[in-house]
Structure formats: C-alpha cells, structure tokens
Write a protein that holds these residues in place. Structure first.
Motif, short mmCIF file in Angstrom:
data_model
loop_
_atom_site.label_atom_id
_atom_site.label_comp_id
_atom_site.label_asym_id
_atom_site.label_seq_id
_atom_site.Cartn_x
_atom_site.Cartn_y
_atom_site.Cartn_z
N TYR A 59 0.85 -1.14 -0.07
CA TYR A 59 0.03 -0.13 0.05
C TYR A 59 0.89 1.31 0.05
O TYR A 59 0.50 2.23 -0.72
CB TYR A 59 -0.86 -0.19 1.14
CG TYR A 59 -1.57 1.30 1.31
CD1 TYR A 59 -2.51 1.73 0.38
CD2 TYR A 59 -1.28 2.23 2.52
CE1 TYR A 59 -3.23 2.98 0.66
CE2 TYR A 59 -2.20 3.57 2.64
CZ TYR A 59 -3.07 3.70 1.73
OH TYR A 59 -3.77 4.90 1.92
N LEU A 62 2.54 1.52 -3.45
CA LEU A 62 1.37 1.86 -4.48
C LEU A 62 1.19 3.35 -4.42
O LEU A 62 1.13 4.29 -5.37
CB LEU A 62 0.20 1.11 -4.13
CG LEU A 62 -1.26 1.64 -4.98
CD1 LEU A 62 -0.99 1.50 -6.63
CD2 LEU A 62 -2.35 0.68 -4.47
N PHE A 145 2.74 1.08 -11.26
CA PHE A 145 1.88 2.12 -10.77
C PHE A 145 2.47 3.55 -11.05
O PHE A 145 1.97 4.43 -11.19
CB PHE A 145 1.80 2.00 -9.29
CG PHE A 145 1.44 0.47 -9.02
CD1 PHE A 145 0.10 0.00 -9.53
CD2 PHE A 145 2.22 -0.39 -8.43
CE1 PHE A 145 -0.13 -1.05 -9.09
CE2 PHE A 145 1.90 -1.65 -8.12
CZ PHE A 145 0.53 -2.02 -8.46
N GLY A 168 -8.00 5.69 -7.90
CA GLY A 168 -7.31 4.71 -8.34
C GLY A 168 -6.48 3.97 -7.32
O GLY A 168 -6.32 2.65 -7.17
N LEU A 172 -7.27 0.14 -6.35
CA LEU A 172 -6.20 -0.82 -6.39
C LEU A 172 -5.81 -1.47 -5.23
O LEU A 172 -5.47 -2.81 -5.14
CB LEU A 172 -5.12 -0.19 -7.19
CG LEU A 172 -5.20 0.20 -8.54
CD1 LEU A 172 -3.78 1.03 -8.99
CD2 LEU A 172 -5.04 -1.27 -9.38
N GLY A 176 -7.45 -5.14 -4.95
CA GLY A 176 -6.40 -5.79 -5.15
C GLY A 176 -5.78 -6.70 -3.85
O GLY A 176 -4.74 -7.26 -4.04
N LEU A 196 -6.02 -7.07 -11.59
CA LEU A 196 -5.33 -6.12 -11.32
C LEU A 196 -3.97 -6.08 -10.92
O LEU A 196 -3.53 -7.05 -10.41
CB LEU A 196 -6.23 -5.26 -9.90
CG LEU A 196 -7.43 -4.75 -10.06
CD1 LEU A 196 -8.07 -4.59 -8.77
CD2 LEU A 196 -7.89 -3.91 -11.31
N SER A 198 -2.06 -4.81 -8.61
CA SER A 198 -2.16 -4.66 -7.23
C SER A 198 -2.12 -6.01 -6.65
O SER A 198 -1.38 -6.26 -5.78
CB SER A 198 -2.74 -3.68 -6.60
OG SER A 198 -4.22 -3.82 -6.96
N TRP A 225 2.15 -5.81 -17.02
CA TRP A 225 1.35 -4.68 -16.57
C TRP A 225 2.70 -3.49 -16.69
O TRP A 225 2.16 -2.30 -17.20
CB TRP A 225 1.00 -4.71 -15.26
CG TRP A 225 -0.29 -5.28 -14.99
CD1 TRP A 225 -0.95 -6.44 -14.74
CD2 TRP A 225 -1.60 -4.69 -15.25
NE1 TRP A 225 -2.41 -6.57 -14.52
CE2 TRP A 225 -2.81 -5.45 -15.42
CE3 TRP A 225 -1.89 -3.41 -16.02
CZ2 TRP A 225 -4.05 -5.12 -15.64
CZ3 TRP A 225 -3.16 -3.07 -16.61
CH2 TRP A 225 -4.34 -3.87 -16.02
#
Length: 244
Positions: A59, A62, A145, A168, A172, A176, A196, A198, A225
């Motif tokens: 987290y 991200l 990301f 977003g 995510l 995710g 996803l 994530s 990704w």
C-alpha cells in the motif's frame, strides 16, 4: 540530472499529504491490523503479522508511486514548467527518467518503515536473504503504478488528476487484496482482483515471505503490466510534450 532528481525528491518530502498518506498511514495501518489479526493465519499459513507486513508495504509503495507522479506532473504541465524544461539541456528521455527515479526513491520510506515496525513491534523474523528479497520486490514492483501515475499526469489537468489518482489508489488497494485477503473476498470481488496489478504485486511479496520464492504467475503478470502501462505512459508523455 542528479540535481533534478534531488530537487524532485526534496519537493515531495516537504509535501504534508505525501508524508501523511504515504509514510504515516501504512505504518499506522500495519500496527492496527497486525495487532488485531496478528495471531490469525491465512489460507497459505502466513500469520497476520507477516501478511499485513506485505500488504501495508505494498500500500505504501502504491500510494507513493501514484502521489509522486500523477498530480505533480499534471501541475507542472499546467503551470508551464514542462515548457521551461524543454528549453533546458535536459533531453526528453532524461526528464521522464528523472521522474521515474525520484518516484522510486520516494517509495522506500514507507516500505522500510513498515518493515521496521514489523521487526521491532510485532516480532516478525525472517532470514536476511528473505528480508532483502521482500524489500527489493516491493521496491521494484511499483513500476506499473509509477507508469500509471505518469500517464494520468500527462493526460489530465491537475484538478482532475488528483481525484482520479486518489480513487485509483484506493480502488487498487481495496480490490487488489491489500486491505482484505483475497480468500475472504466475495467471488465477484475476487474475480476483479485477479485482473489488477496490485493483486500480482502483493502476491509476489506474500510468496517471498512464505518462503516459496517468486511466484511465476504473479511475477509475469506484474512485468506485463509494467510494459503495457510503460508504453501508455510514454505515449501520453509525447502527447503532453506536443501540446506544451
């Protein structure tokens, strides 16, 4: 280019929203979740302390990658700073590389502090090699990301880029599996999570902490990704430059 990287990093470190959302929140959330669910185990046998070590590190990574790219980049475009950069000796690829490097540096505080909290306050213990593998995976795994943030910042004005990047980020994280383990999600949410990046990001970290090594499926999906969003970011940047 080194001076530009330092300028970008220092500017974000002075940003109170960055410090609160990216550095403080992941650590606080980790301490809360690991205290409440620390003795429980997920389907893979990971304790709550180890599970949320990965989830809150993810987290933080991200949040840092999106917050350090999307809104600042959109603001620079709107203020005319991009036009000023284009008349400096910095080539276009150096400008975008600087953004990527600065964003990667700004990911580290949250990941390191969550790991420190896990060791010092929750007694999480792993072999040194596994700790290093986790830190490296959480750090390098933010590439998709970061690219997403640059694409948002290139395509949207500042007043739109901020809510889009925030929504977003939370979407995510929530869908995710960063806050809710995939195993306890309703089937519909679980199906969304599997699509996803994530989910792949946190899956790589959980595999390392569990001692299973790098999960090939999650690793390949995350790399895919990164390539797709990286191409979109480059195309969006070129569009922004053409309009500047």
């Amino acid at each position: 280019m080194t001076d530009y990287v330092r300028l970008e990093a220092l500017r974000m470190l002075r940003n109170k929203r960055y410090v609160i959302f990216v550095v403080v929140f992941p650590v606080v959330f980790y301490l809360i979740f690991s205290s409440v669910y620390g003795d429980q185990a997920d389907a893979g046998g990971l304790s709550g302390r180890a599970y949320f070590l990965v989830s809150m590190s993810a987290y933080g990574g991200l949040a840092a990658s999106l917050m350090s790219t999307a809104v600042p980049w959109a603001q620079e475009r709107g203020s005319g700073w991009l036009r000023q950069l284009q008349i400096t000796p910095l080539a276009g690829w150096k400008i975008i590389t600087t953004k990527l490097i600065a964003s990667m540096l700004l990911v580290l505080p949250a990941i390191l502090l969550v790991s420190a909290a896990a060791m010092l306050f929750q007694g999480v213990s792993m072999p040194p090699g596994r700790w290093l593998g986790l830190l490296a995976a959480m750090w390098l795994g933010v590439a998709p990301f970061t690219a997403l943030g640059l694409a948002i910042g290139s395509l949207l004005p500042p007043d739109t880029a901020q809510p889009v990047s925030m929504m977003g980020m939370f979407a995510l994280a929530l869908f995710g599996g960063l806050w809710i383990p995939l195993e306890v999600m309703p089937e519909g949410m679980r199906g969304v999570a599997r699509l996803l990046p994530s989910a792949d990001y946190v899956g790589v970290g959980h595999g390392i902490v569990a001692g299973d090594g790098l999960p090939p499926g999650d690793l390949l999906a995350l790399a895919g990704w990164a390539v797709v969003l990286g191409v979109i970011a480059v195309l969006a940047y070129r569009r922004a430059v053409a309009r500047a």
